[in-house]
Design an enzyme around this catalytic site. Structure first.
Site, PDB file in Angstrom:
ATOM      1  N   GLN A  89       3.106   1.969  -3.550  1.00  0.00           N
ATOM      2  CA  GLN A  89       1.554   2.165  -4.289  1.00  0.00           C
ATOM      3  C   GLN A  89       1.193   3.739  -4.154  1.00  0.00           C
ATOM      4  O   GLN A  89       0.726   4.519  -5.202  1.00  0.00           O
ATOM      5  CB  GLN A  89       0.306   1.286  -4.479  1.00  0.00           C
ATOM      6  N   ARG A 141     -15.190  -3.188   1.432  1.00  0.00           N
ATOM      7  CA  ARG A 141     -15.235  -1.706   0.656  1.00  0.00           C
ATOM      8  C   ARG A 141     -16.493  -1.095  -0.382  1.00  0.00           C
ATOM      9  O   ARG A 141     -17.678  -2.050  -0.755  1.00  0.00           O
ATOM     10  CB  ARG A 141     -14.103  -0.926  -0.418  1.00  0.00           C
ATOM     11  N   ASP A 168     -13.769  -8.613   1.229  1.00  0.00           N
ATOM     12  CA  ASP A 168     -13.184  -7.607   0.688  1.00  0.00           C
ATOM     13  C   ASP A 168     -14.574  -6.977   1.242  1.00  0.00           C
ATOM     14  O   ASP A 168     -15.935  -6.206   0.813  1.00  0.00           O
ATOM     15  CB  ASP A 168     -12.752  -7.187  -0.664  1.00  0.00           C
ATOM     16  N   CYS A 201       0.345  -1.331   0.171  1.00  0.00           N
ATOM     17  CA  CYS A 201       0.169  -0.002  -0.046  1.00  0.00           C
ATOM     18  C   CYS A 201       0.827   1.320   0.239  1.00  0.00           C
ATOM     19  O   CYS A 201       0.739   1.829  -1.070  1.00  0.00           O
ATOM     20  CB  CYS A 201      -0.962  -0.379   1.113  1.00  0.00           C
ATOM     21  N   GLY A 249      -7.870  -1.669   6.200  1.00  0.00           N
ATOM     22  CA  GLY A 249      -8.429  -3.157   5.797  1.00  0.00           C
ATOM     23  C   GLY A 249      -8.649  -3.711   5.134  1.00  0.00           C
ATOM     24  O   GLY A 249     -10.305  -4.619   5.581  1.00  0.00           O
ATOM     25  N   ARG A 250      -9.461  -3.518   4.092  1.00  0.00           N
ATOM     26  CA  ARG A 250     -10.391  -3.381   3.378  1.00  0.00           C
ATOM     27  C   ARG A 250     -11.713  -3.320   3.461  1.00  0.00           C
ATOM     28  O   ARG A 250     -13.030  -4.330   3.451  1.00  0.00           O
ATOM     29  CB  ARG A 250     -10.433  -5.144   2.434  1.00  0.00           C
TER      30      ARG A 250
END
Length: 197
Positions: free
Chosen positions: A70, A128, A126, A67, A93-94
């Site tokens: 990126q 999100r 996930d 992360c 944490g997603r």
């Protein structure tokens, strides 16, 4: 959608002068930011990164993920191209939050992978929600993106809110011996693009 614009200010960085724009999700109380660079032309596809908060990787230099590298690579590329947006989303944490992410780390230390750990804690692999991005894009009158991502789910989510991704710009960086399994799971179980794709 309950995400509201709050304020903007100059944000000098190692890569140049960005502007930071604050947004508040009034339903959840979470605060999100957009970093803009240069002039944003809504008539052209905008170079953009959707970056979910990762305290451990972005700020504490953890090697368990990619992360932080990126985030740096995205800011560097936006500055190099002279224009773009980075949405920094508070979805640690997603989407499970920092303390649950640490619980997931503990399960990973005992042999679970990242997907298995989230599921064992009672979450989706996930969790999100990218719908929160729509009011932020509306604020900049942006509807076309060149999206820096390896995650096709982000493209699908944006398509569902009438944001056109005209180009996927892969962002492969930050691999190391500590995150080989993490990166493999993102490809094998979450459908992320491989570096050679």
């Amino acid at each position: 959608m309950t995400v509201k614009y709050v304020a903007s200010a100059a944000l000098p960085t190692h890569w140049g002068q960005f502007t930071i724009h604050g947004f508040e999700d009034q339903a959840s109380g979470k605060e999100h930011v957009v970093l803009s660079f240069g002039d944003i032309d809504p008539d052209k596809p905008v170079l953009c990164r959707l970056h979910s908060e990762c305290l451990t990787g972005d700020c504490l230099f953890s090697l368990r993920c990619d992360c932080g590298p990126q985030l740096h690579a995205a800011l560097e590329r936006i500055a190099a191209e002279g224009s773009g947006l980075l949405l920094y989303l508070r979805q640690e944490g997603r989407g499970i939050g920092l303390l649950n992410k640490i619980r997931a780390y503990a399960l990973q230390d005992s042999g679970a992978d990242t997907v298995e750990a989230n599921v064992q804690l009672g979450f989706e692999p996930d969790s999100r929600n990218y719908q929160i991005c729509k009011p932020m894009f509306d604020h900049f009158a942006v509807s076309k993106l060149r999206l820096m991502t390896n995650n096709p789910r982000k493209v699908d989510a944006l398509d569902g809110m009438d944001i056109e991704v005209t180009e996927i710009v892969p962002i492969h960086t930050g691999s190391n011996p500590h995150n080989e399994s993490y990166l493999a799971v993102k490809i094998d179980k979450l459908g992320h693009l491989r570096s050679e794709d």
